[in-house]
Design an enzyme around this catalytic site. Structure first.
Site, PDB file in Angstrom:
ATOM      1  N   HIS A 111       0.801  -0.911  -0.075  1.00 11.94           N
ATOM      2  CA  HIS A 111      -0.351  -0.143   0.453  1.00 11.94           C
ATOM      3  C   HIS A 111       0.898   1.045  -0.205  1.00 11.94           C
ATOM      4  O   HIS A 111       2.193   1.019   0.436  1.00 11.94           O
ATOM      5  CB  HIS A 111      -0.857  -0.281   1.355  1.00 11.94           C
ATOM      6  CG  HIS A 111      -1.948   0.776   1.234  1.00 11.94           C
ATOM      7  ND1 HIS A 111      -1.801   1.987   1.238  1.00 11.94           N
ATOM      8  CD2 HIS A 111      -2.776   1.022   1.555  1.00 11.94           C
ATOM      9  CE1 HIS A 111      -2.828   2.791   1.930  1.00 11.94           C
ATOM     10  NE2 HIS A 111      -4.173   1.956   1.497  1.00 11.94           N
ATOM     11  N   ASP A 187       3.274  -4.631   8.516  1.00 13.68           N
ATOM     12  CA  ASP A 187       1.792  -3.444   8.056  1.00 13.68           C
ATOM     13  C   ASP A 187       0.965  -4.978   8.707  1.00 13.68           C
ATOM     14  O   ASP A 187       0.581  -5.460   8.011  1.00 13.68           O
ATOM     15  CB  ASP A 187       2.145  -2.611   7.313  1.00 13.68           C
ATOM     16  CG  ASP A 187       0.595  -2.409   6.591  1.00 13.68           C
ATOM     17  OD1 ASP A 187      -0.657  -2.708   7.255  1.00 13.68           O
ATOM     18  OD2 ASP A 187       0.922  -1.564   5.257  1.00 13.68           O
ATOM     19  N   GLN A 190      -4.366  -5.208   7.025  1.00 16.92           N
ATOM     20  CA  GLN A 190      -5.344  -6.492   7.275  1.00 16.92           C
ATOM     21  C   GLN A 190      -5.711  -7.452   7.944  1.00 16.92           C
ATOM     22  O   GLN A 190      -6.535  -8.801   7.239  1.00 16.92           O
ATOM     23  CB  GLN A 190      -4.887  -6.367   5.311  1.00 16.92           C
ATOM     24  CG  GLN A 190      -5.488  -5.104   4.803  1.00 16.92           C
ATOM     25  CD  GLN A 190      -6.860  -4.649   5.141  1.00 16.92           C
ATOM     26  OE1 GLN A 190      -7.834  -5.264   5.343  1.00 16.92           O
ATOM     27  NE2 GLN A 190      -6.357  -3.294   4.278  1.00 16.92           N
ATOM     28  N   LYS A 213     -10.425  -0.013  10.828  1.00 19.73           N
ATOM     29  CA  LYS A 213     -10.722  -1.451  10.236  1.00 19.73           C
ATOM     30  C   LYS A 213     -11.164  -2.193  10.814  1.00 19.73           C
ATOM     31  O   LYS A 213     -10.783  -3.315  10.314  1.00 19.73           O
ATOM     32  CB  LYS A 213      -9.503  -1.640   9.249  1.00 19.73           C
ATOM     33  CG  LYS A 213      -8.897  -0.284   8.684  1.00 19.73           C
ATOM     34  CD  LYS A 213      -7.305  -1.390   7.930  1.00 19.73           C
ATOM     35  CE  LYS A 213      -6.657  -0.119   7.055  1.00 19.73           C
ATOM     36  NZ  LYS A 213      -7.522   0.670   5.607  1.00 19.73           N
ATOM     37  N   CYS A 366      -4.808   2.180  -3.084  1.00 24.42           N
ATOM     38  CA  CYS A 366      -3.801   2.829  -3.017  1.00 24.42           C
ATOM     39  C   CYS A 366      -2.712   2.125  -3.684  1.00 24.42           C
ATOM     40  O   CYS A 366      -1.984   1.564  -2.588  1.00 24.42           O
ATOM     41  CB  CYS A 366      -4.147   2.994  -1.691  1.00 24.42           C
ATOM     42  SG  CYS A 366      -5.107   4.501  -1.400  1.00 24.42           S
TER      43      CYS A 366
HETATM   44  C1  LIG Z   1      -2.241  -3.002   3.947  1.00 23.07           C
HETATM   45  C2  LIG Z   1      -2.796  -1.772   4.058  1.00 23.07           C
HETATM   46  N1  LIG Z   1      -1.290  -0.755   4.672  1.00 23.07           N
HETATM   47  C3  LIG Z   1      -1.620   0.647   5.409  1.00 23.07           C
HETATM   48  C4  LIG Z   1      -3.159   1.181   5.089  1.00 23.07           C
HETATM   49  C5  LIG Z   1      -3.327   2.247   5.563  1.00 23.07           C
HETATM   50  O1  LIG Z   1      -4.411   2.451   6.110  1.00 23.07           O
HETATM   51  P1  LIG Z   1      -4.846   3.983   6.781  1.00 23.07           P
HETATM   52  O2  LIG Z   1      -5.166   4.359   5.790  1.00 23.07           O
HETATM   53  O3  LIG Z   1      -5.920   3.578   7.840  1.00 23.07           O
HETATM   54  O4  LIG Z   1      -3.201   4.450   7.670  1.00 23.07           O
HETATM   55  C6  LIG Z   1      -3.625   0.288   4.471  1.00 23.07           C
HETATM   56  C7  LIG Z   1      -5.746   1.050   3.820  1.00 23.07           C
HETATM   57  O5  LIG Z   1      -6.046   0.289   3.041  1.00 23.07           O
HETATM   58  C8  LIG Z   1      -3.831  -1.079   4.044  1.00 23.07           C
HETATM   59  O6  LIG Z   1      -4.622  -1.796   3.303  1.00 23.07           O
END
Ligand SMILES: Cc1ncc(COP(=O)(O)O)c(C=O)c1O
Length: 408
Positions: A111, A187, A190, A213, A366
């Site tokens: 992401h 990270d 998910q 989430k 993203c």
């Molecule tokens: C794998 C992953 N990393 C980072 C993010 C970023 O999350 P946030 O927008 O809550 O900072 C997301 C958001 O969809 C994500 O799916």
């Protein structure tokens, strides 16, 4: 509590079928109630002062950190509350002492929030190595074995892809990092919401995830770190034990640090949480964690596996539909990306909403580098499931996709 019994806690209008939980989840009533209770009954700032409301609020705020820490098996590290995963990752990127020639290993599947903070480090002379997955979107650990060298400072990877739903072998990658002396950042945006994640098992040094989430309020996220190796992103109220200004040094100014630095940072999460935090958010996040614990993360995972299995099995048989990632439910969660020939993903998402009130995400998610890598200029349609989705909703999604695919 059974998963089936919790549907009434989600007050979204019943005719809507929400399948965009990878972007942000719905929020159950008890989480909202816990935040309202704070705002209506004991609202006060935290860690500042002695009156009864601030004492109650401070206790609940600290408890929230403990509840979240133990949810991820992170009691031995530091659990910092952030606004989201993005802020957590940026805190690591800005807080490590980077030197020219340091190496950072990440992947093309990330992401943007787990990519851009690292790409920016090129300005400091850091070498960024970007790995590519196997054909199904899962990494062979051998790729990491080769890429993680002795001068690698950090490896940063998503536990689960937000596009393909694939689960990466983080435990094995952690072993490689440990052997080479590299920090390992996972990270978990998910993964933490969808199956049991335990830091002791995983062996990472940093875990980043988002409260919004996982049934929590927006504006909440978490950075867990094994040791206080980061310089804080921000300093200010709440982060210090002592402040000394030349000319007003008292005889009692105790540490040399205080005199040279001007201030002495405090220990634990407070060092990283400058200013008044999102107090109701933290309380809501803790309530969300309790809600998930009540259901049991194993049960949450099994429920989503059941839904995703049906969805995958049916989708692959529909003419004109392409499903991305492994077709086997093993090593993936309830995030399913697909396209329909000759229809733009945004149009598909619009039609799913118009025809059946099924709400899915479309576009690049993203993850522009991954979309380019997969040759998908317009991105995909992504259905992302959670504990409040039902098999009936999956059937509705499948029927409506069949209808749309027949148009072309
Ligand atoms: C794998 C992953 N990393 C980072 C993010 C970023 O999350 P946030 O927008 O809550 O900072 C997301 C958001 O969809 C994500 O799916």
């Amino acid at each position: 509590m059974n998963i089936e019994d919790c549907l009434a806690d989600f007050r979204i209008p019943q005719y809507l079928h929400y399948m965009d939980s990878a972007a942000t989840s719905l929020i159950p009533e008890p989480v909202i109630a816990s935040m309202n209770e704070y705002d209506l009954q004991y609202r006060a700032n935290v860690g500042r002062g002695m009156h009864r409301l601030t004492r109650v609020a401070t206790q609940r705020y600290q408890d929230a950190h403990d509840i979240v820490s133990s949810f991820i098996g992170g009691d031995e590290g530091i659990t910092v509350f952030t606004r989201n995963t993005t802020e957590a990752i940026n805190t690591v990127a800005a807080g490590l002492d980077w030197q020219p020639g340091d190496r950072l290993v990440t992947t093309v599947m990330e992401h943007h929030s787990n990519l851009l903070p690292w790409l920016r480090l090129r300005q400091k002379g850091v070498e960024i190595v970007i790995l590519q997955p196997g054909p199904e979107g899962i990494f062979d650990t051998e790729v990491f074995n080769e890429a993680v060298t002795a001068d690698t400072k950090l490896v940063a990877i998503s536990h689960v892809s937000n596009v393909l739903g694939t689960v990466q072998p983080v435990r094995e990658i952690a072993g490689i990092c440990k052997e080479r002396g590299a920090y390992f950042l996972v990270d978990g945006a998910q993964s933490v919401p969808h199956f049991p994640v335990n830091i002791q098992d995983m062996g990472c040094d940093f875990l980043c995830f988002s409260g919004h989430k996982m049934l929590g309020p927006t504006g909440t996220g978490v950075l867990w770190m094994r040791d206080a190796v980061l310089s804080p992103l921000m300093v200010g109220g709440g982060t210090v034990d002592d402040v000394v200004i030349e000319g007003v040094i008292t005889e009692n100014a105790d540490t040399e640090d205080a005199i040279t630095e001007g201030y002495t940072l405090t220990e634990g999460y407070k060092r990283y949480e400058a200013g008044t935090p999102h107090i109701s958010g933290a309380i809501g996040l803790a309530q969300a964690v309790k809600y998930l614990e009540n259901l049991g993360m194993d049960a949450v995972f099994r429920h989503e596996q059941k839904l995703a299995s049906r969805l995958l099995a049916e989708l692959v048989g529909i003419d004109n539909v392409t499903v991305y990632g492994p077709q086997d439910i093993k090593n993936r969660i309830g995030v399913v990306s697909f396209t329909i020939d000759r229809i733009h993903p945004h149009e598909i998402a619009y039609l799913l909403d118009e025809r059946a009130a099924v709400l899915v995400r479309s576009g690049d998610h993203c993850c522009i580098p991954l979309m380019k890598y997969m040759g998908l200029e317009n991105g995909t349609v992504r259905a992302s499931l959670y504990l409040y989705n039902t098999l009936e909703e999956i059937d509705l999604l499948i029927e409506t996709i069949e209808e749309i695919a027949r148009i072309v």
